[in-house]
Design an enzyme around this catalytic site. Structure first.
Site, short mmCIF file in Angstrom:
data_model
loop_
_atom_site.label_atom_id
_atom_site.label_comp_id
_atom_site.label_asym_id
_atom_site.label_seq_id
_atom_site.Cartn_x
_atom_site.Cartn_y
_atom_site.Cartn_z
N CYS A 195 0.81 -1.22 0.00
CA CYS A 195 0.00 0.00 0.00
C CYS A 195 0.84 1.27 0.00
O CYS A 195 0.32 2.35 -0.25
CB CYS A 195 -0.94 0.02 1.20
N1 COA Z 1 -20.28 -8.82 7.96
C1 COA Z 1 -20.82 -8.85 9.21
N2 COA Z 1 -20.09 -9.04 10.31
C2 COA Z 1 -18.78 -9.24 10.18
C3 COA Z 1 -18.15 -9.25 8.91
C4 COA Z 1 -18.96 -9.05 7.78
N3 COA Z 1 -18.46 -9.02 6.53
N4 COA Z 1 -16.84 -9.45 9.07
C5 COA Z 1 -16.64 -9.57 10.41
N5 COA Z 1 -17.80 -9.45 11.07
C6 COA Z 1 -18.04 -9.55 12.51
C7 COA Z 1 -17.06 -10.48 13.17
O1 COA Z 1 -17.54 -11.81 13.12
C8 COA Z 1 -17.00 -9.95 14.57
O2 COA Z 1 -18.08 -10.42 15.30
P1 COA Z 1 -17.92 -10.81 16.86
O3 COA Z 1 -17.56 -9.53 17.55
O4 COA Z 1 -19.29 -11.32 17.21
O5 COA Z 1 -16.83 -11.82 16.90
C9 COA Z 1 -17.19 -8.45 14.39
O6 COA Z 1 -17.81 -8.28 13.12
C10 COA Z 1 -15.91 -7.68 14.44
O7 COA Z 1 -14.96 -8.28 13.50
P2 COA Z 1 -13.53 -7.71 13.26
O8 COA Z 1 -12.86 -8.46 12.16
O9 COA Z 1 -12.81 -7.63 14.56
O10 COA Z 1 -13.93 -6.27 12.71
P3 COA Z 1 -13.20 -4.88 12.85
O11 COA Z 1 -14.11 -3.98 13.59
O12 COA Z 1 -11.81 -5.03 13.30
O13 COA Z 1 -13.18 -4.39 11.33
C11 COA Z 1 -11.65 -4.27 9.49
C12 COA Z 1 -12.53 -5.16 10.35
C13 COA Z 1 -10.87 -5.15 8.53
C14 COA Z 1 -12.53 -3.32 8.68
C15 COA Z 1 -10.72 -3.44 10.39
O14 COA Z 1 -10.06 -4.28 11.31
C16 COA Z 1 -9.66 -2.69 9.62
O15 COA Z 1 -9.96 -1.87 8.79
N6 COA Z 1 -8.38 -2.93 9.92
C17 COA Z 1 -7.29 -2.31 9.21
C18 COA Z 1 -7.33 -2.78 7.82
C19 COA Z 1 -6.22 -2.27 6.99
O16 COA Z 1 -5.91 -1.12 6.94
N7 COA Z 1 -5.61 -3.17 6.30
C20 COA Z 1 -4.61 -2.79 5.42
C21 COA Z 1 -4.94 -3.34 4.13
S1 COA Z 1 -3.90 -2.64 2.98
#
Ligand code: COA
Length: 381
Positions: free
Chosen positions: A164
């Protein structure tokens, strides 16, 4: 190659940027409908094993979660149909022969032509092309050399990948060529066909990425158009982490029977990325502002990497000392999603024309590696 001797006055600026946006766009509603249809079919096909407790059922995705967790509402892609067909959920592209321009080169050239036109620059006067992106379509010949040839540039070109952060690493590399006198005009092209490394069947990440191409024309101030952006300083940082990883490679290919194997596609520990990268990047920005004798709180605008609206909110708050408005830290996540290295460049490209001479801002990327890059800029004319 066009060699330029350092006359002692070389100073890099951004002359213009360019953007190519694919026509196809997938809304969260379309994406989730397709994902949930895949989940239902998968669970129906494995109903007995699921009932016997031998297989975990897959779980639906949701529009609300995606928008709340990431700020993403839609993403552009090249060829939408197979990506949202529950029977496919992978990219499908017409095969191209070796004599046809490859896809990455094609969209990179489109973005580059946009930048060249905005700068009023004849491609014949460009010295070098860097293709800076998260994934290359092939190992060699370099994508950058194909772009160079298509544009008719007499010089040199090479590919570089810092995930990225590729575009900001490319900008510093280009700026260093200008500073050393080895080039006067360098195109940094970032074609990001992220749909090819996204696992469209993975609930945790299927919503993240979109396709796009950007270009940044970095030039010596002596040949730049009157309206340009001074590069006040560039800074790069890398710290190894497995929290964003893709194991696909020439020693580790996805064999036909294992295509879709998750570790040959994008995988991440999203929570850890969020927690570890936010403080690292905020500190880096503040330290670099200090080195450049700039007050971070006085920055007119931040064009941050577009991965997650929450990450950007926190980083901007730590840098500016208050909650940033959309005007201070614009996001393009809603329509573009995460476009890897192109994200901060799209944000800059679409949100800089209202700034006036003397306004100072920051282009900043961060992502896999970990990697992060800062480019402080000031508008001239
Ligand atoms: N739809 C519905 N629920 C979902 C889901 C989806 N597509 N994906 C995950 N969930 C649920 C999970 O099961 C979890 O449920 P629980 O609390 O009952 O276990 C909950 O949502 C939280 O999941 P989590 O993966 O911890 O979500 P988050 O709030 O951390 O958000 C991201 C996920 C990926 C959006 C976030 O972590 C993020 O943006 N991180 C940085 C990403 C980044 O910059 N990456 C670099 C790439 S270049």
């Amino acid at each position: 190659m066009n060699a330029h001797n350092n006359t002692g006055a070389a100073r890099p600026v951004i002359s213009a940027t360019g953007l190519f946006t694919p026509e196809d766009s997938i809304s969260n509603a379309e994406l989730v409908e397709s994902f949930n249809a895949f989940v239902d079919r998968h669970n129906a096909a494995h109903a007995d094993a699921i009932a016997a407790g031998e297989v975990e059922p897959l779980v639906h995705s949701s529009v609300e979660f995606i928008e709340k967790a990431s700020g993403i509402k839609a993403r552009h892609v090249i060829n939408k149909t197979p990506l949202i067909d529950p029977d496919i959920m992978e990219p499908r592209h017409e095969p191209r022969g070796n004599d046809d321009m490859s896809m990455m080169a094609e969209i990179g050239v489109a973005a580059a032509r946009d930048a060249l036109a905005r700068a009023g620059r004849d491609a014949a006067d460009v010295d070098a092309v860097l293709c800076a992106a998260s994934n290359m379509q092939r190992p060699y010949p370099a994508m950058a050399i194909e772009i160079q040839q298509a544009l008719g540039i007499d010089g040199f070109a090479f590919d570089m990948n810092v995930a990225c952060s590729s575009a900001t690493f490319g900008i510093q590399t280009a700026a260093d060529y200008i500073r050393s006198g080895n080039a006067k005009s360098v195109l940094v092209v970032s074609p990001e066909i992220t749909s090819g490394h996204l696992n469209w069947r993975d609930r945790d990440s299927h919503f993240i990425f979109g396709d796009v191409a950007t270009a940044v024309l970095v030039e010596d101030v002596s040949i730049a158009p009157a309206e340009h952006w001074d590069i006040l300083g560039t800074r790069l940082k890398t710290v190894f982490s497995n929290n964003i990883r893709n194991n696909f490679g020439f020693l580790n290919r996805a064999e036909p029977e294992t295509i879709g194997t998750p570790d040959k596609l994008f995988v991440q520990e999203g929570r850890k990325v969020f927690k570890e990268v936010v403080p690292m990047v905020a500190q880096m920005i503040v330290d670099e502002a200090d080195r450049l004798s700039l007050d971070p709180a006085a920055l007119r605008r931040l064009w941050l990497h577009q991965a997650n609206a929450g990450m950007n909110r926190l980083i901007a708050q730590r840098v500016l000392g208050h909650e940033a408005s959309e005007d201070e830290s614009p996001t393009v996540l809603d329509t573009y999603g995460n476009t890897s290295s192109a994200g901060s460049i799209i944000a800059f490209h679409l949100n800089n024309s209202d700034l006036v001479a003397g306004d100072t801002g920051l282009i900043c990327s961060f992502g896999a590696g970990y990697s992060a890059g800062t480019v402080f800029v000031r508008k001239v004319a």
